[in-house]
Structure formats: C-alpha cells, structure tokens
Design a protein around this motif. Structure first.
Motif, PDB file in Angstrom:
ATOM      1  N   UNK A 142      14.126  25.629 -44.945  1.00 22.54           N
ATOM      2  CA  UNK A 142      12.876  25.435 -45.684  1.00 22.54           C
ATOM      3  C   UNK A 142      12.909  24.296 -46.690  1.00 22.54           C
ATOM      4  N   UNK A 143      14.093  23.992 -47.216  1.00 22.37           N
ATOM      5  CA  UNK A 143      14.145  22.994 -48.279  1.00 22.37           C
ATOM      6  C   UNK A 143      15.188  21.907 -48.060  1.00 22.37           C
ATOM      7  N   UNK A 144      15.870  21.937 -46.932  1.00 20.98           N
ATOM      8  CA  UNK A 144      16.875  20.914 -46.662  1.00 20.98           C
ATOM      9  C   UNK A 144      18.064  20.974 -47.608  1.00 20.98           C
ATOM     10  N   UNK A 145      18.391  22.172 -48.072  1.00 27.14           N
ATOM     11  CA  UNK A 145      19.531  22.356 -48.970  1.00 27.14           C
ATOM     12  C   UNK A 145      20.621  23.127 -48.250  1.00 27.14           C
ATOM     13  N   UNK A 146      21.847  22.850 -48.611  1.00 29.00           N
ATOM     14  CA  UNK A 146      22.960  23.630 -48.073  1.00 29.00           C
ATOM     15  C   UNK A 146      23.813  24.105 -49.237  1.00 29.00           C
ATOM     16  N   UNK A 147      24.426  25.258 -49.084  1.00 24.23           N
ATOM     17  CA  UNK A 147      25.262  25.756 -50.175  1.00 24.23           C
ATOM     18  C   UNK A 147      26.495  24.880 -50.351  1.00 24.23           C
ATOM     19  N   UNK A 148      26.917  24.720 -51.568  1.00 18.56           N
ATOM     20  CA  UNK A 148      28.063  23.867 -51.878  1.00 18.56           C
ATOM     21  C   UNK A 148      29.355  24.401 -51.269  1.00 18.56           C
ATOM     22  N   UNK A 149      29.399  25.689 -50.956  1.00 20.15           N
ATOM     23  CA  UNK A 149      30.646  26.268 -50.450  1.00 20.15           C
ATOM     24  C   UNK A 149      30.464  27.146 -49.224  1.00 20.15           C
ATOM     25  N   UNK A 150      29.410  26.991 -48.487  1.00 21.09           N
ATOM     26  CA  UNK A 150      29.173  27.830 -47.320  1.00 21.09           C
ATOM     27  C   UNK A 150      28.349  29.050 -47.704  1.00 21.09           C
ATOM     28  N   UNK A 151      27.652  29.606 -46.737  1.00 19.91           N
ATOM     29  CA  UNK A 151      26.730  30.712 -47.001  1.00 19.91           C
ATOM     30  C   UNK A 151      27.464  31.948 -47.519  1.00 19.91           C
ATOM     31  N   UNK A 152      28.449  32.428 -46.772  1.00 20.53           N
ATOM     32  CA  UNK A 152      29.148  33.664 -47.162  1.00 20.53           C
ATOM     33  C   UNK A 152      29.893  33.510 -48.492  1.00 20.53           C
ATOM     34  N   UNK A 153      30.654  32.430 -48.685  1.00 20.62           N
ATOM     35  CA  UNK A 153      31.323  32.280 -49.983  1.00 20.62           C
ATOM     36  C   UNK A 153      30.341  32.171 -51.151  1.00 20.62           C
ATOM     37  N   UNK A 154      29.223  31.519 -50.920  1.00 18.60           N
ATOM     38  CA  UNK A 154      28.221  31.361 -51.979  1.00 18.60           C
ATOM     39  C   UNK A 154      27.628  32.721 -52.368  1.00 18.60           C
ATOM     40  N   UNK A 155      27.238  33.500 -51.373  1.00 20.16           N
ATOM     41  CA  UNK A 155      26.674  34.829 -51.645  1.00 20.16           C
ATOM     42  C   UNK A 155      27.716  35.724 -52.304  1.00 20.16           C
ATOM     43  N   UNK A 156      28.949  35.631 -51.840  1.00 18.94           N
ATOM     44  CA  UNK A 156      30.024  36.437 -52.419  1.00 18.94           C
ATOM     45  C   UNK A 156      30.294  36.038 -53.865  1.00 18.94           C
ATOM     46  N   UNK A 157      30.219  34.759 -54.146  1.00 21.07           N
ATOM     47  CA  UNK A 157      30.399  34.258 -55.511  1.00 21.07           C
ATOM     48  C   UNK A 157      29.323  34.839 -56.435  1.00 21.07           C
ATOM     49  N   UNK A 158      28.092  34.868 -55.951  1.00 21.36           N
ATOM     50  CA  UNK A 158      26.995  35.422 -56.752  1.00 21.36           C
ATOM     51  C   UNK A 158      27.186  36.921 -56.993  1.00 21.36           C
ATOM     52  N   UNK A 159      27.640  37.635 -55.974  1.00 23.52           N
ATOM     53  CA  UNK A 159      27.910  39.072 -56.131  1.00 23.52           C
ATOM     54  C   UNK A 159      29.043  39.285 -57.128  1.00 23.52           C
TER      55      UNK A 159
END
Length: 197
Positions: A142-159
């Motif tokens: 939707x916005x042409x953005x990618x997570x700085x560290x991959x989807x799973x690591x990014x979500x895990x970092x937030x958790x």
C-alpha cells in the motif's frame, strides 16, 4: 434473574482485577476474593466453576477489549506507520488503565495456576504479533515501504517492546507507566522501523 447473575459475575471479575492490582505478587485465594465481593466461596462457585474460569473471564475481557479495537484500527486507518503506532499505543494504554490485568498479561498472577491460562496469555500476544505482521506486510503493497529488519523480526521487536513495558510496569508495582515516555520512544522507533522501497 440472568441479568442479576451477569451483574454478580461482573462484580466478581472486577473484584479479582482490583485485587490483582492492589496486591502485587500476592496469590489470590477464593476466600479472599469472596470476602472482597461480600459473598461466600460457594456463591463464587455458583458463578464460576473454578478460579481458573475466573481468570479466563478476565482474559476474555482483555481479548475483547484489545482485538475489537485493533480490528477497528486496521479497518479505519490506512497509513501503515500510524496503524502500528495505534496498535502498540492501544495495548500499552490498555495496560496502563488496567494494572491488575497486567499481572495476567505477564503471567505473574498465574503462578501455580493451570497451564491452560498461560497458554491463553501467550495466544493473546501471538494474535497481536500476527496482526502486526499483517500490517507490516501491507506496508509494501500500500505504501511502498519495507520493514528495516524483515516482517517477522519487526513484529517480534514490537511485541518485545510491549511485553517489556508491561513487565516493567508490574515490576515497578505500577509506578512506571507504560505510556510515560512512549511518545518519545515511538518518534525514534518510527524513523527506523520502515524503509522506502
């Protein structure tokens, strides 16, 4: 009659949540809970077949409160970064407003209780993490953005941030609030969380 029964159930759950807040580290007994509610232990068991079911009632409240709002955020907010911020802020704000529930979210109050309850709490965080993964995946589409560290690591970092702030809140006996410095933390985090394609 059913309305009166629901009112008593709610009263029991509210008393349990209040006891979790006011007695950090203490084990909640049904005798103490009955005294707090002003009923006999037998009366408690007329509404809940076990103490585990009482805790499950609180966990259901947590799930309903969080996931109803998370779904609304996902439906109403189109900006991915704003969605992530709103979801994390929602969970931290819920924790701050419900200190007793934090003892459940950290499983602090579940020591000696049935394993099923700890599994339920794990599932709450797993569902939040899954929702964050979905939002992060949509960033690219939707916005042409990618997570700085991959989807799973990014979500895990937030958790990990969410769980850490809630655990800190419990450990401080509810003095260090999860939202206290969150806006400043989010500002730095948001700048480094997603990258342009």
């Amino acid at each position: 009659m059913s309305n009166k029964k629901n009112d008593r159930r709610t009263q029991i759950l509210q008393a349990l949540a209040q006891m979790l807040e006011s007695s950090p580290g203490a084990r909640i007994t049904t005798a103490a809970l009955a005294k707090q509610v002003g009923v006999s232990e037998a009366a408690l068991y007329r509404h809940f077949p076990s103490k585990a079911k009482m805790f499950e009632g609180l966990i259901e409240f947590i799930e309903e409160s969080l996931f109803t709002r998370i779904n609304r955020i996902v439906q109403e907010e189109s900006n991915v970064i704003a969605r992530i911020e709103m979801i994390v802020t929602l969970v931290l704000g819920f924790a701050e407003q419900n200190p007793g529930m934090c003892r459940l979210l950290t499983a602090d109050a579940l020591a000696g209780e049935t394993e099923r309850l700890r599994v339920r709490i794990t599932q709450v965080f797993d569902r939040i993490e899954t929702q964050l993964k979905q939002v992060i995946r949509e960033a690219d589409l939707k916005q042409g953005l990618r997570p700085a560290m991959g989807v799973a690591p990014c979500a895990n970092f937030l958790i990990a941030i969410i769980e850490g702030k809630i655990r800190h809140y419990v450990r401080s006996e509810f003095k260090v609030k999860p939202m206290e410095i969150w806006p400043e933390q989010w500002t730095v985090l948001a700048q480094n969380l997603m990258l342009n394609r």
